[in-house]
Design a protein around this motif. Structure first.
Motif, PDB file in Angstrom:
ATOM      1  N   ARG A 151       3.493  14.824   4.479  1.00 26.49           N
ATOM      2  CA  ARG A 151       2.974  14.357   5.655  1.00 26.49           C
ATOM      3  C   ARG A 151       4.436  12.944   6.743  1.00 26.49           C
ATOM      4  NH1 ARG A 151      -1.207  13.619   2.644  1.00 26.49           N
ATOM      5  NH2 ARG A 151      -2.739  15.003   3.103  1.00 26.49           N
ATOM      6  N   PRO A 152       4.139  12.955   8.084  1.00 25.69           N
ATOM      7  CA  PRO A 152       5.695  12.183   8.497  1.00 25.69           C
ATOM      8  C   PRO A 152       5.548  10.920   7.946  1.00 25.69           C
ATOM      9  CG  PRO A 152       4.260  13.471  10.262  1.00 25.69           C
ATOM     10  CD  PRO A 152       3.321  13.801   9.032  1.00 25.69           C
ATOM     11  N   THR A 153       4.297   9.858   7.830  1.00 27.00           N
ATOM     12  CA  THR A 153       4.654   8.861   6.662  1.00 27.00           C
ATOM     13  C   THR A 153       2.923   8.466   5.615  1.00 27.00           C
ATOM     14  OG1 THR A 153       2.667   7.499   8.300  1.00 27.00           O
ATOM     15  CG2 THR A 153       5.034   7.670   9.137  1.00 27.00           C
ATOM     16  N   GLN A 154       3.046   8.266   5.268  1.00 23.90           N
ATOM     17  CA  GLN A 154       1.927   7.572   4.203  1.00 23.90           C
ATOM     18  C   GLN A 154       1.367   7.158   4.275  1.00 23.90           C
ATOM     19  OE1 GLN A 154       1.634  10.381   1.911  1.00 23.90           O
ATOM     20  NE2 GLN A 154       3.968  10.608   2.917  1.00 23.90           N
ATOM     21  N   VAL A 155       0.879   6.297   5.561  1.00 25.23           N
ATOM     22  CA  VAL A 155       0.130   5.078   5.810  1.00 25.23           C
ATOM     23  C   VAL A 155      -1.728   5.548   5.956  1.00 25.23           C
ATOM     24  CG1 VAL A 155      -0.314   3.601   7.845  1.00 25.23           C
ATOM     25  CG2 VAL A 155       1.549   3.970   7.253  1.00 25.23           C
ATOM     26  N   ILE A 185     -11.359   7.415   8.171  1.00 28.72           N
ATOM     27  CA  ILE A 185     -10.757   6.392   6.863  1.00 28.72           C
ATOM     28  C   ILE A 185      -9.658   8.068   8.001  1.00 28.72           C
ATOM     29  CG2 ILE A 185      -8.964   6.632   4.777  1.00 28.72           C
ATOM     30  CD1 ILE A 185     -11.921   5.920   3.543  1.00 28.72           C
ATOM     31  N   SER A 186      -8.230   7.567   8.671  1.00 32.16           N
ATOM     32  CA  SER A 186      -7.109   9.022   8.284  1.00 32.16           C
ATOM     33  C   SER A 186      -5.762   8.574   8.115  1.00 32.16           C
ATOM     34  CB  SER A 186      -6.831   8.074   9.825  1.00 32.16           C
ATOM     35  OG  SER A 186      -7.076   7.086  10.703  1.00 32.16           O
ATOM     36  N   SER A 187      -4.976   9.801   8.175  1.00 39.59           N
ATOM     37  CA  SER A 187      -3.985   9.581   7.776  1.00 39.59           C
ATOM     38  C   SER A 187      -3.363  10.726   8.620  1.00 39.59           C
ATOM     39  CB  SER A 187      -3.785  10.272   6.545  1.00 39.59           C
ATOM     40  OG  SER A 187      -4.240  11.398   7.027  1.00 39.59           O
ATOM     41  N   ASP A 188      -1.867  10.985   8.080  1.00 42.06           N
ATOM     42  CA  ASP A 188      -1.036  11.153   9.586  1.00 42.06           C
ATOM     43  C   ASP A 188      -1.564  12.871   8.948  1.00 42.06           C
ATOM     44  OD1 ASP A 188       0.254   9.310  10.653  1.00 42.06           O
ATOM     45  OD2 ASP A 188       2.468   9.359   9.219  1.00 42.06           O
ATOM     46  N   LYS A 189      -1.233  13.926   9.925  1.00 42.94           N
ATOM     47  CA  LYS A 189      -1.655  15.401   9.513  1.00 42.94           C
ATOM     48  C   LYS A 189       0.116  15.437   8.639  1.00 42.94           C
ATOM     49  CE  LYS A 189      -1.713  16.817  14.068  1.00 42.94           C
ATOM     50  NZ  LYS A 189      -2.357  17.526  14.942  1.00 42.94           N
TER      51      LYS A 189
END
Length: 335
Positions: free
Chosen positions: A258-262, A270-274
């Motif tokens: 992913r672009p970032t691991q945030v 709970i969400s993260s980058d695609k």
């Protein structure tokens, strides 16, 4: 290292992948990008100017004794001719997959390479992806015992234009050829059977071009290890590239980048980058590492990790998968 000590190289193809390779060549201490070759002059001129190279024809590049290696990133239909001409000129060769869409022409390329005694590496960059390579290292160290099943998920974010699909050789040669190489690399054996099926749900333009957008392939090795590959030319959430290996003592998984691991934790979700947008972003490190490996191998006189024979083996599996899908039956492989 002085310019005279660096390996002079010509890049064939100034499109998306040619730009990636040219940039990595420009940063490599053992390489000196001298020429860019492309049938579309503005593309060649722009890329050459960016990296301080010159624009040349195929004939000019191959005739220059200062060129010791070529990087082929042009369209698939040019690969076989450029491999054979480059081998005859005594140049080391790095070529993007596939070697060709026709197995016999690919085998002829291997004969030409062997006759000329030159190095030829095929661009299966996924073997150089840091995450995939780390999994392979742990697998080889015996962490999960004997590998018994490999499950590969390989999905593009959206289908290419119908005109491209019509000349691509089909999904098995265009997309899954990478996954067939992963199968051979991870399980360390050859397939004795291939069974492929597919369809184009809600994508009539793909079917009209003579191809399928979704496919599932099952392969079996001589010792009974299984591989299941599922692929799609459309995944609305992004470029989906992951696999897992089930072994006699456990499981190893390699996930998406992913672009970032945030990761955001909220009251509702709970969400993260695609996943990364597409292959140029997902495999940016792998592309740099494979070029580094190629030129380090040339500088040190060591073998390359992905040979033209690997390219032919993956193409043979793609050909069998295509036949299996069309005939609606499993096929046995000669190994």
């Amino acid at each position: 290292m002085t310019d005279s000590q660096r390996i002079g190289v010509a890049v064939f193809g100034a499109g998306r992948i040619g730009k990636i390779h040219a940039g990595n060549l420009a940063r490599h201490p053992h390489a000196q990008l001298r020429y860019v070759v492309d049938v579309h002059a503005p593309f060649a001129e722009e890329l050459a100017a960016k990296h301080g190279a010159a624009v040349a024809t195929v004939e000019q590049a191959l005739a220059d004794p200062a060129i010791r290696a070529v990087v082929i990133g042009s369209s698939t239909d040019t690969h076989a001719d450029l491999i054979q001409r480059s081998a005859a000129a005594g140049k080391a060769i790095f070529c993007e997959k596939p070697v060709d869409l026709d197995v016999e022409r690919a085998r002829a390329c291997a004969v030409a390479v062997k006759k000329a005694g030159v190095t030829c590496m095929i661009g299966f960059q996924r073997r150089f992806d840091p995450t995939f390579a780390a999994l392979k290292q742990r697998l080889d160290a015996g962490e999960i015992g004997t590998p018994e099943m490999l499950v590969v998920t390989s999905r593009d974010p959206s289908p290419p234009p119908a005109a491209y699909i019509a000349r691509s050789g089909g999904v098995f040669k265009d997309m899954l050829i990478h996954d067939f190489d992963i199968f051979r690399w991870i399980l360390g054996g050859e397939a004795v059977s291939v069974h492929a099926t597919g369809a184009s749900p809600n994508l009539p333009e793909v079917a009209a071009a003579g191809d399928i957008s979704h496919a599932a392939v099952t392969l079996r090795t001589r010792d009974g290890a299984l591989c299941q590959i599922n692929t799609s030319r459309r995944a609305a959430y992004g470029y989906d590239q992951r696999f897992e290996v089930l072994g006699s003592k456990g499981l190893l998984q390699a996930g998406n980048v992913r672009p970032t691991q945030v990761v955001a934790w909220g009251e509702q979700a709970i969400s993260s980058d695609k996943p990364e947008a597409f292959f140029l972003e997902r495999y940016r490190d792998a592309y740099a590492l494979e070029i580094e490996h190629f030129f380090d191998a040339l500088a040190n006189g060591t073998p390359v990790r992905t040979t033209i024979e690997d390219g032919i083996k993956a193409l043979e599996l793609a050909e069998l998968a295509t036949q299996s899908w069309r005939e609606g039956r499993a096929l046995e492989c000669s190994v």
